[in-house]
Design a protein around this motif. Structure first.
Motif: not given
Length: 300
Positions: A15-20
């Motif tokens: 669920x941790x967001x990944x940076x683009x």
């Protein structure tokens, strides 16, 4: 062990967001601290110190005996992490092993590329030997810190220094050439990393160094003369083959080694002690291994 706990942890990590876009090292460090950092457990006293010319964190459990010291080298891809981010994990290992422990704040890339971390690990180990019998000294490390633990002892061996009593490695990263088959075969199973993440860390750490250099990728080193190793890894991590191949290399070089692979578990699952049964059990086994190799009575 609880399948429900493992599934909940996997979902949480995914669920941790990944940076683009690739974050800066400073952004990576702050994000890592927020995601991983846990304070030392109750009953473990912490205080700042200096070891080998670098800041360090001492962790002393209330039940620590007079004999035995643990040197810990934290993970973080040689780019992130610190003794503070790992105070919880290291404190738990120290408490369970009842060992006075010191965790070193070695220099990080890209500001300080290879071999700065190895130099700092060796300097810390060398200083501990001034007032500690090597038979009373053990090492541990996770991820990049696991690779650094092996590299530190290789550098110590080559410098003519004695080896410690034992080493514990949690999900060690020992191949910066990224040739392990699990880097691709376990990509869907790993909730934390993909190959590009590892390559970014490796590039920042290595600079112009050959990734197969034995002190950067100790999988390719001659491990002869190293002390007994306990290697723990999760089955659901892209670095699984690093642990498996390291154990094989150690055995081939006549080093006593124990490999444990936990089914359904992620990279450095030991961070999740207190909420994952497998993490607590693994830390207990690691503590027993260290105490046994130090010749201390085991209490668990």
């Amino acid at each position: 062990m609880s399948r429900q706990q493992r599934d909940a942890l996997d979902a949480l990590l995914r669920s941790a967001p990944r940076s683009e876009t690739r974050p800066t090292p400073e952004e990576q460090r702050s994000g890592f601290a927020a995601a991983v950092g846990r304070p030392a457990t109750e009953g473990v006293v912490t205080r700042g110190t200096v070891l080998g010319g670098r800041p360090a964190l001492e962790l002393e459990p209330a039940a620590a005996s007079g004999r035995g010291r643990l040197l810990y080298l934290h993970g973080g891809g040689y780019v992130v992490g610190s003794p503070d981010t790992h105070a919880g994990l290291v404190g738990e290992l120290a408490r369970r092993a009842e060992l006075r422990t010191v965790s070193v704040d070695y220099r990080l890339a890209p500001e300080h590329p290879f071999p700065a971390a190895v130099d700092d690990g060796l300097a810390a180990y060398r200083e501990l030997l001034v007032d500690t019998d090597p038979r009373d000294l053990v090492l541990a490390g996770d991820s990049a810190g696991g690779g650094l633990s092996i590299a530190t002892l290789l550098a110590a061996r080559d410098a003519g220094l004695p080896q410690p009593a034992a080493v514990v490695l949690f999900s060690p990263w020992v191949d910066l050439t990224l040739t392990g088959g699990s880097i691709r075969s376990k990509e869907d199973a790993d909730p934390l990393f993909v190959e590009a993440d590892l390559r970014d860390y490796a590039d920042l750490y290595l600079g112009t160094t050959d990734p197969a250099h034995p002190l950067a990728s100790p999988l390719f080193a001659d491990l002869t003369g190293l002390p007994p190793l306990l290697v723990q890894a999760g089955a659901n991590e892209v670095l699984l083959d690093d642990a498996v191949r390291l154990a094989g290399r150690a055995g081939a070089d006549d080093v006593e080694v124990t490999l444990e692979v936990g089914p359904g578990l992620p990279h450095v699952f030991q961070h999740h002690y207190g909420r994952l049964d497998e993490a607590d059990a693994a830390l207990d086994r690691a503590a027993r291994f260290l105490r046994t190799r130090l010749g201390l009575t085991t209490r668990r």
